[in-house]
Design an enzyme around this catalytic site. Structure first.
Site, short mmCIF file in Angstrom:
data_model
loop_
_atom_site.label_atom_id
_atom_site.label_comp_id
_atom_site.label_asym_id
_atom_site.label_seq_id
_atom_site.Cartn_x
_atom_site.Cartn_y
_atom_site.Cartn_z
N ALA A 65 0.87 -1.18 0.00
CA ALA A 65 0.00 0.00 0.00
C ALA A 65 0.91 1.22 0.00
CB ALA A 65 -0.87 -0.01 1.25
N GLY A 110 0.68 -4.98 0.85
CA GLY A 110 -0.54 -5.11 0.03
C GLY A 110 -0.28 -5.82 -1.29
N GLU A 113 -0.48 -9.39 -0.48
CA GLU A 113 -1.91 -9.66 -0.22
C GLU A 113 -2.71 -9.73 -1.52
OE1 GLU A 113 -1.92 -6.35 2.69
OE2 GLU A 113 -3.01 -7.74 3.97
N GLU A 133 4.82 -5.07 7.29
CA GLU A 133 4.05 -4.03 8.00
C GLU A 133 4.54 -3.78 9.42
OE1 GLU A 133 2.77 -6.31 6.00
OE2 GLU A 133 1.22 -5.42 4.75
N1 COA Z 1 4.60 3.18 -0.63
C1 COA Z 1 4.99 4.33 -1.19
N2 COA Z 1 6.10 4.47 -1.91
C2 COA Z 1 6.86 3.39 -2.09
C3 COA Z 1 6.53 2.14 -1.54
C4 COA Z 1 5.33 2.06 -0.78
N3 COA Z 1 4.90 0.91 -0.25
N4 COA Z 1 7.49 1.24 -1.86
C5 COA Z 1 8.40 1.90 -2.60
N5 COA Z 1 8.02 3.20 -2.74
C6 COA Z 1 8.72 4.26 -3.47
C7 COA Z 1 9.91 4.79 -2.70
O1 COA Z 1 9.53 5.73 -1.73
C8 COA Z 1 10.73 5.38 -3.82
O2 COA Z 1 10.15 6.62 -4.18
P1 COA Z 1 11.12 7.92 -4.43
O3 COA Z 1 11.99 7.52 -5.59
O4 COA Z 1 10.14 9.00 -4.77
O5 COA Z 1 11.87 8.12 -3.18
C9 COA Z 1 10.48 4.42 -4.97
O6 COA Z 1 9.27 3.74 -4.66
C10 COA Z 1 11.58 3.38 -5.15
O7 COA Z 1 11.73 2.70 -3.93
P2 COA Z 1 13.16 2.57 -3.17
O8 COA Z 1 12.88 2.35 -1.72
O9 COA Z 1 14.05 3.70 -3.53
O10 COA Z 1 13.71 1.24 -3.85
P3 COA Z 1 14.76 0.21 -3.22
O11 COA Z 1 15.17 -0.69 -4.32
O12 COA Z 1 15.83 0.93 -2.46
O13 COA Z 1 13.91 -0.63 -2.14
C11 COA Z 1 11.98 -1.85 -1.32
C12 COA Z 1 12.85 -1.46 -2.54
C13 COA Z 1 10.77 -2.58 -1.87
C14 COA Z 1 12.77 -2.77 -0.39
C15 COA Z 1 11.58 -0.55 -0.57
O14 COA Z 1 11.01 0.35 -1.51
C16 COA Z 1 10.54 -0.78 0.51
O15 COA Z 1 10.88 -1.27 1.56
N6 COA Z 1 9.26 -0.39 0.23
C17 COA Z 1 8.22 -0.45 1.23
C18 COA Z 1 7.74 -1.88 1.40
C19 COA Z 1 6.66 -1.92 2.47
O16 COA Z 1 6.89 -1.65 3.63
N7 COA Z 1 5.45 -2.32 2.05
C20 COA Z 1 4.33 -2.44 2.93
C21 COA Z 1 3.54 -1.21 2.95
S1 COA Z 1 2.14 -1.40 4.02
#
Ligand code: COA
Length: 258
Positions: A65, A110, A113, A133
């Site tokens: 999400a 999400g 999910e 989460e």
């Molecule tokens: N919500 C909003 N934005 C998200 C996102 C999310 N769940 N997951 C990734 N993004 C965005 C990042 O903020 C970033 O945006 P920016 O370039 O404007 O800063 C872009 O997507 C790329 O992500 P980034 O974190 O730079 O890539 P990465 O390769 O370093 O890491 C992940 C990849 C997937 C490990 C990392 O993005 C992450 O941990 N995301 C969240 C996962 C999460 O907690 N999901 C559950 C949400 S309830």
């Protein structure tokens, strides 16, 4: 037309691609609303016999999400968000047409999910699954605690839910979370080839398979009774008469979905 979802329909297979690759296809309000409308169309459009859900780009299916939208929510608003997400994912799970997740990278929160709400999952070699989460002070709320436990068992599910750790594709396969692992460039073709087989079968019987398998996890239903009723109702269909006649006449059946 949708702003965050790409759609193609080919051979009655509808491919919906969540298209926010710069945000790793995170599910914001617009994506969820469009996904909801897109699933409604799956229910009503006779040209669609089956569906693939995937993410744009080569890095991510859906990274969860959209975390930006959590900021400042009250407890009641959090509950409403969860309910809305659950309702959309129930609609996917209970669709009468097969919906397959093609997981082309991160399936987190999400995203995991969403993949689990689909009828089955195919993953590329770089796929990663997780429910991170707890890292945000939250727990999954689009059905993740339930479906992960149904799919991989309570011990493995709780380890993932409580640690926030990710699974690679091979471990997801070993756990039974996914059905196939393929190179990324073959992902959609693998799903299409399975869906073409399913699309060649009797649609009402296929729909009843979904209803009966879903009944396993529905405490309000007796799955064995659902199976009996479903089997019985097939005898009223033209496709059952066609399928059995075609077998006896040693020819290929031609189903009409009636
Ligand atoms: N919500 C909003 N934005 C998200 C996102 C999310 N769940 N997951 C990734 N993004 C965005 C990042 O903020 C970033 O945006 P920016 O370039 O404007 O800063 C872009 O997507 C790329 O992500 P980034 O974190 O730079 O890539 P990465 O390769 O370093 O890491 C992940 C990849 C997937 C490990 C990392 O993005 C992450 O941990 N995301 C969240 C996962 C999460 O907690 N999901 C559950 C949400 S309830």
């Amino acid at each position: 037309m949708f702003s965050t979802l790409l759609t193609t329909i080919e051979n009655h297979i509808c491919t919906r691609t969540i298209n926010r690759p710069d945000k790793l296809n995170a599910l914001n309000k617009t994506v969820m609303e469009e996904l909801n409308a897109a699933i409604d169309e799956v229910y009503t459009n006779p040209a669609i016999k089956s569906v693939i859900i995937t993410g744009a780009g080569t890095k991510s299916f859906v990274a969860g999400a959209d975390i930006n939208e959590f900021i400042g929510l009250s407890a009641d608003e959090g509950k409403a968000l969860a309910k809305k997400g659950q309702d959309i994912f129930f609609k996917i799970e209970n669709a009468s047409k097969p919906i397959v997740a093609c997981v082309n990278g991160f399936a987190l929160g999400g995203g995991c999910e969403l993949a689990m709400a689909c009828h089955f999952r195919i993953a590329s070699e770089n796929a990663k699954f997780g429910q991170p989460e707890v890292t945000l002070g939250l727990l999954p709320a689009y059905g993740g605690t339930q479906r992960l436990t149904q799919l991989i068992g309570k011990g493995r599910s709780l380890e993932l839910l409580m640690s926030g750790n990710m699974l690679d594709a091979n471990t997801a396969m070993q756990y039974g979370l996914i059905n196939h692992i393929v190179p990324q460039e073959e992902l959609l073709n693998k799903a299409k080839s399975i869906l073409e087989t399913i699309n060649s079968k009797a649609p009402l019987a296929v729909a009843k398979c979904i209803v009966a398998a879903n009944a396993v996890f529905d405490e309000t239903k007796n799955g064995y009774a659902v199976e009996i009723d479903s089997f019985g109702s097939c005898f009223n269909t033209e496709d059952m008469k066609e399928g059995t006649a075609a077998f006896l006449e040693k020819r290929k059946a031609s189903f009409i979905g009636k």
